[in-house]
Structure formats: C-alpha cells, structure tokens
Motif scaffolding. Structure first.
Motif, PDB file in Angstrom:
ATOM      1  N   ALA A  78     -21.518  73.761  20.651  1.00  0.00           N
ATOM      2  CA  ALA A  78     -21.259  72.864  19.524  1.00  0.00           C
ATOM      3  C   ALA A  78     -22.300  71.749  19.477  1.00  0.00           C
ATOM      4  CB  ALA A  78     -19.855  72.288  19.628  1.00  0.00           C
ATOM      5  N   LEU A  79     -22.661  71.223  20.625  1.00  0.00           N
ATOM      6  CA  LEU A  79     -23.675  70.157  20.689  1.00  0.00           C
ATOM      7  C   LEU A  79     -25.000  70.645  20.099  1.00  0.00           C
ATOM      8  CD1 LEU A  79     -24.508  67.308  21.919  1.00  0.00           C
ATOM      9  CD2 LEU A  79     -25.312  68.631  23.878  1.00  0.00           C
ATOM     10  N   ASN A  80     -25.396  71.861  20.454  1.00  0.00           N
ATOM     11  CA  ASN A  80     -26.650  72.398  19.923  1.00  0.00           C
ATOM     12  C   ASN A  80     -26.599  72.536  18.408  1.00  0.00           C
ATOM     13  OD1 ASN A  80     -28.183  72.728  22.297  1.00  0.00           O
ATOM     14  ND2 ASN A  80     -27.068  74.583  22.825  1.00  0.00           N
ATOM     15  N   TYR A  81     -25.467  72.991  17.875  1.00  0.00           N
ATOM     16  CA  TYR A  81     -25.358  73.171  16.435  1.00  0.00           C
ATOM     17  C   TYR A  81     -25.296  71.817  15.724  1.00  0.00           C
ATOM     18  CZ  TYR A  81     -23.852  77.649  18.342  1.00  0.00           C
ATOM     19  OH  TYR A  81     -23.761  78.803  19.074  1.00  0.00           O
ATOM     20  N   ILE A  82     -24.619  70.860  16.330  1.00  0.00           N
ATOM     21  CA  ILE A  82     -24.551  69.519  15.741  1.00  0.00           C
ATOM     22  C   ILE A  82     -25.958  68.922  15.630  1.00  0.00           C
ATOM     23  CG2 ILE A  82     -23.792  67.137  16.163  1.00  0.00           C
ATOM     24  CD1 ILE A  82     -21.243  68.398  17.455  1.00  0.00           C
ATOM     25  N   CYS A  83     -26.767  69.108  16.666  1.00  0.00           N
ATOM     26  CA  CYS A  83     -28.088  68.487  16.693  1.00  0.00           C
ATOM     27  C   CYS A  83     -29.134  69.261  15.888  1.00  0.00           C
ATOM     28  CB  CYS A  83     -28.564  68.344  18.144  1.00  0.00           C
ATOM     29  SG  CYS A  83     -27.625  67.138  19.102  1.00  0.00           S
ATOM     30  N   THR A  84     -28.856  70.502  15.537  1.00  0.00           N
ATOM     31  CA  THR A  84     -29.836  71.286  14.767  1.00  0.00           C
ATOM     32  C   THR A  84     -29.432  71.447  13.307  1.00  0.00           C
ATOM     33  OG1 THR A  84     -28.779  73.318  15.598  1.00  0.00           O
ATOM     34  CG2 THR A  84     -30.756  72.556  16.736  1.00  0.00           C
ATOM     35  N   VAL A  85     -28.181  71.821  13.062  1.00  0.00           N
ATOM     36  CA  VAL A  85     -27.726  72.098  11.696  1.00  0.00           C
ATOM     37  C   VAL A  85     -27.112  70.866  11.041  1.00  0.00           C
ATOM     38  CG1 VAL A  85     -26.188  73.566  10.316  1.00  0.00           C
ATOM     39  CG2 VAL A  85     -27.352  74.520  12.315  1.00  0.00           C
ATOM     40  N   SER A  86     -26.605  69.931  11.856  1.00  0.00           N
ATOM     41  CA  SER A  86     -25.897  68.748  11.359  1.00  0.00           C
ATOM     42  C   SER A  86     -24.732  69.123  10.448  1.00  0.00           C
ATOM     43  CB  SER A  86     -26.861  67.811  10.617  1.00  0.00           C
ATOM     44  OG  SER A  86     -26.290  66.518  10.469  1.00  0.00           O
ATOM     45  N   PRO A  87     -23.839  69.999  10.938  1.00  0.00           N
ATOM     46  CA  PRO A  87     -22.724  70.449  10.095  1.00  0.00           C
ATOM     47  C   PRO A  87     -21.720  69.334   9.822  1.00  0.00           C
ATOM     48  CG  PRO A  87     -22.411  71.200  12.339  1.00  0.00           C
ATOM     49  CD  PRO A  87     -23.773  70.581  12.289  1.00  0.00           C
ATOM     50  N   GLN A  88     -21.072  69.421   8.682  1.00  0.00           N
ATOM     51  CA  GLN A  88     -20.008  68.471   8.343  1.00  0.00           C
ATOM     52  C   GLN A  88     -18.711  68.794   9.071  1.00  0.00           C
ATOM     53  OE1 GLN A  88     -20.783  69.730   4.355  1.00  0.00           O
ATOM     54  NE2 GLN A  88     -21.024  67.627   3.633  1.00  0.00           N
ATOM     55  N   LYS A  89     -18.608  70.018   9.592  1.00  0.00           N
ATOM     56  CA  LYS A  89     -17.417  70.430  10.338  1.00  0.00           C
ATOM     57  C   LYS A  89     -17.775  71.677  11.138  1.00  0.00           C
ATOM     58  CE  LYS A  89     -13.384  69.801   8.441  1.00  0.00           C
ATOM     59  NZ  LYS A  89     -12.171  69.920   7.580  1.00  0.00           N
ATOM     60  N   ILE A  92     -25.306  60.313  18.027  1.00  0.00           N
ATOM     61  CA  ILE A  92     -25.373  60.475  16.576  1.00  0.00           C
ATOM     62  C   ILE A  92     -24.348  59.540  15.950  1.00  0.00           C
ATOM     63  CG2 ILE A  92     -25.109  62.078  14.646  1.00  0.00           C
ATOM     64  CD1 ILE A  92     -26.048  64.305  16.505  1.00  0.00           C
ATOM     65  N   GLN A  93     -24.829  58.587  15.182  1.00  0.00           N
ATOM     66  CA  GLN A  93     -23.974  57.521  14.666  1.00  0.00           C
ATOM     67  C   GLN A  93     -23.283  57.918  13.372  1.00  0.00           C
ATOM     68  OE1 GLN A  93     -23.371  54.240  16.219  1.00  0.00           O
ATOM     69  NE2 GLN A  93     -23.967  55.690  17.819  1.00  0.00           N
ATOM     70  N   SER A  94     -22.361  58.876  13.531  1.00  0.00           N
ATOM     71  CA  SER A  94     -21.505  59.264  12.424  1.00  0.00           C
ATOM     72  C   SER A  94     -20.071  58.952  12.816  1.00  0.00           C
ATOM     73  CB  SER A  94     -21.646  60.767  12.135  1.00  0.00           C
ATOM     74  OG  SER A  94     -20.635  61.203  11.246  1.00  0.00           O
ATOM     75  N   PRO A  95     -19.324  58.263  11.966  1.00  0.00           N
ATOM     76  CA  PRO A  95     -17.950  57.889  12.341  1.00  0.00           C
ATOM     77  C   PRO A  95     -17.093  59.061  12.776  1.00  0.00           C
ATOM     78  CG  PRO A  95     -18.615  56.719  10.358  1.00  0.00           C
ATOM     79  CD  PRO A  95     -19.702  57.713  10.653  1.00  0.00           C
ATOM     80  N   ILE A  96     -17.262  60.240  12.126  1.00  0.00           N
ATOM     81  CA  ILE A  96     -16.404  61.366  12.481  1.00  0.00           C
ATOM     82  C   ILE A  96     -16.722  61.899  13.867  1.00  0.00           C
ATOM     83  CG2 ILE A  96     -17.826  63.225  11.482  1.00  0.00           C
ATOM     84  CD1 ILE A  96     -15.110  64.416  10.451  1.00  0.00           C
ATOM     85  N   LEU A  97     -17.973  61.750  14.320  1.00  0.00           N
ATOM     86  CA  LEU A  97     -18.327  62.182  15.670  1.00  0.00           C
ATOM     87  C   LEU A  97     -17.917  61.159  16.721  1.00  0.00           C
ATOM     88  CD1 LEU A  97     -21.865  63.750  15.119  1.00  0.00           C
ATOM     89  CD2 LEU A  97     -19.673  64.924  15.325  1.00  0.00           C
ATOM     90  N   ILE A  98     -17.853  59.919  16.341  1.00  0.00           N
ATOM     91  CA  ILE A  98     -17.491  58.872  17.293  1.00  0.00           C
ATOM     92  C   ILE A  98     -15.977  58.727  17.409  1.00  0.00           C
ATOM     93  CG2 ILE A  98     -17.631  56.378  17.753  1.00  0.00           C
ATOM     94  CD1 ILE A  98     -20.432  56.472  16.439  1.00  0.00           C
ATOM     95  N   ASP A  99     -15.294  58.752  16.281  1.00  0.00           N
ATOM     96  CA  ASP A  99     -13.847  58.466  16.300  1.00  0.00           C
ATOM     97  C   ASP A  99     -12.989  59.543  15.647  1.00  0.00           C
ATOM     98  OD1 ASP A  99     -14.128  55.892  17.517  1.00  0.00           O
ATOM     99  OD2 ASP A  99     -14.859  55.135  15.589  1.00  0.00           O
ATOM    100  N   GLY A 100     -13.581  60.599  15.095  1.00  0.00           N
ATOM    101  CA  GLY A 100     -12.777  61.528  14.309  1.00  0.00           C
ATOM    102  C   GLY A 100     -12.936  62.988  14.680  1.00  0.00           C
TER     103      GLY A 100
END
Length: 298
Positions: A222-233, A262-270
C-alpha cells in the motif's frame, strides 16, 4: 423494460456467469469449476444460450478474466489469456469464442480492473477518479483507475509482483511465486500463509503472528502505491482480507511506515476511510462485468 447484460467473472478456481443489470438486479447466476478451456468455455456458452432461451435478452457481455491477459482492442490477441501459470490456459482465446457464439459486442479486461469498475459504479469508489483495488487470495492482483480511466499501459498492472522488504531472519519462508520467489504474492497470498505456517489461514486464530506479518507485507505494498499512484482510496478484498481486523492491522502499519510524510488529512487522521473493504463484497467482479458490458454498449 430494463436493459440486461451478460457478465463473466473468470477465476482460476471457478467461473461465475450471470445476466442482470446491477446490484440486486441479477436475473440468473451460475457458478462452476474452472477445468479445461474447452469444457469451461462451452459451459459458459451453454449458460448464456439457456438464458436467451428463457427470455433473458442481453445486449452485450463483459468478461473479467484471471490473467495475465491481452486487453488491447487493437491487438491480434485481444481477449486472450496469455502466459498464465494456470495449467492448460496459456494463450487461450477467451473473448473470441464468446463473441462468435452470440454475435454481439464483448468487452474484456483483467479481473481486478473489472472489479474496480464495479466498485467505481456501485461500491466503495463512487465519485473517485484515481484509486487502487486489490484482491488478496489464491494470488494477489490489483487494478483501478487513474484520472477516471481503467489502468492500462503496456498491458495491465501486476501489483502482486512488486518487491517488498523481506527480513529472512524474521521470516525465513522463501516465497512461493514460481517466477520471483519472494515478491508480494510469493510472500502474502493465501497459499503462502498455509505453506509458511502449516495451516490454512482460516484455521489460524486472530492473535496468531501470521496476521501481523501478513498485514505488514500488505502495508508495504500500500505504501508503494500511495507514493507512486497517489490514490484517493485503496480497496482491499479477497479471501485473506476476510480475516477479522486485517484492514485495521494494515492501517496501523501504513501509518507507521508513512510517518506522516504525505500531508493529506485522510492519511494522517482518516485511514479508516482510506483503506477499506469492497462495497460490493464478493460480487465486485461479476457486477463489474455488467458495468464493463454497459460501457461497451453505450
């Protein structure tokens, strides 16, 4: 009168064939084992012929197939299963015999992309334009959308075959992928759990160390996909994810590994709303096949 579509979810273990138009609107459905290509495709054709004879007139057929496949409409081998590890199925013309039998439009894609389309149409990805869908079971596959389009390029994603950290002292299991050994699928698919621990996943208790190790491997992915694709979910389904608390364990490891970079609220708190199960449950694939057929029909 509502428009009906044919849907095929072709798995390495079983086929699901259906006629319908969406969730709660499946007119007929049949499941049967995946055997030889000749026998299985003939049984598929027989199902749809029977439905036509019963008065269920469908406009087009969507196919969600195990892979690898050739999903490129301009290719000479469009609709083929290509070099698959599934015995006897390599280089099988899948879409062609279905199209010839019914003389109607047939849409074809890798199963995880089609399931992603189902989730985008009716499930956990409604309203999103960039997301990842993963299934963790006998194998590990993934697809999704980028900017509102299903993921295609050279062929299609093979997210189960990425490399992830493997601490051989902590986990000496060598992996079971016949091509790569300890890739993500080799370490974290359902059969890898059984090979490593000597029992099927559903036989292991919830507090067994297998699950934290499994969650960490999936979190690396999931970390790899978050950092490459930047998916919304990220949507995670499949048999392994039916283990209680798996989504929660993965979220815990993802948060640790990201370390709030990555400073996105959903990744930090959601993360509870970010890494989620499929909204359509086990029907993402066959419903996605309806959606694929509907897009083809227009």
């Amino acid at each position: 009168m509502k428009t009906l579509y044919g849907g095929i979810e072709a798995g390495g273990t079983k086929f699901v064939c259906a006629v319908g138009s969406g969730p709660g609107e499946i007119e007929a459905i049949e499941r049967f084992p995946t055997t030889t290509p000749e026998e299985t495709l003939q049984r598929t054709i027989d199902f749809f012929r029977h439905q036509q004879n019963a008065g269920h007139h469908f406009e087009s057929i969507g196919i969600a197939s195990f892979g690898p496949v050739d999903p490129r409409p301009d290719s000479e081998t469009f609709g083929y299963i290509t070099a698959t590890p599934k015995p006897n199925w390599s280089h099988t013309n899948f879409a062609g015999p279905i199209r010839d039998a019914f003389e109607m439009p047939v849409a074809f894609d890798i199963d995880v992309n089609v399931a992603a389309l189902g989730e985008h149409t009716w499930g956990s990805a409604i309203g999103l334009d960039t997301f990842i869908y993963m299934t963790i079971g006998t194998g590990i596959g993934g697809g999704g959308m980028i900017n509102g389009e299903l993921m295609h390029g050279l062929i299609h994603p093979e997210v189960g075959h990425i490399r992830i950290p493997h601490d051989l002292e902590r986990d000496p299991f060598p992996g079971r992928c016949p091509y790569h050994g300890d890739c993500l699928e080799g370490l974290a698919c359902g059969p890898a759990i059984e090979d490593r621990w000597g029992k099927k996943g559903f036989e292991l208790p919830p507090d067994h160390p297998a699950w934290d190790l499994e969650a960490e491997y999936l979190a690396y992915a999931a970390l790899n996909y978050i950092c490459t694709v930047s998916p919304q979910k990220i949507i995670m389904g499949g048999g392994v994810m039916e283990q209680p608390n798996m989504h929660e364990l993965i979220r815990k490891h993802v948060k640790r590994l990201l370390n709030d970079y990555i400073q996105s609220p959903i990744l930090i708190d959601g993360l509870d709303a970010y890494i989620v199960p499929p909204g359509l449950g086990n029907e993402s694939g066959v419903l996605g096949a309806f959606a694929l057929a509907k897009h083809l029909h227009g």
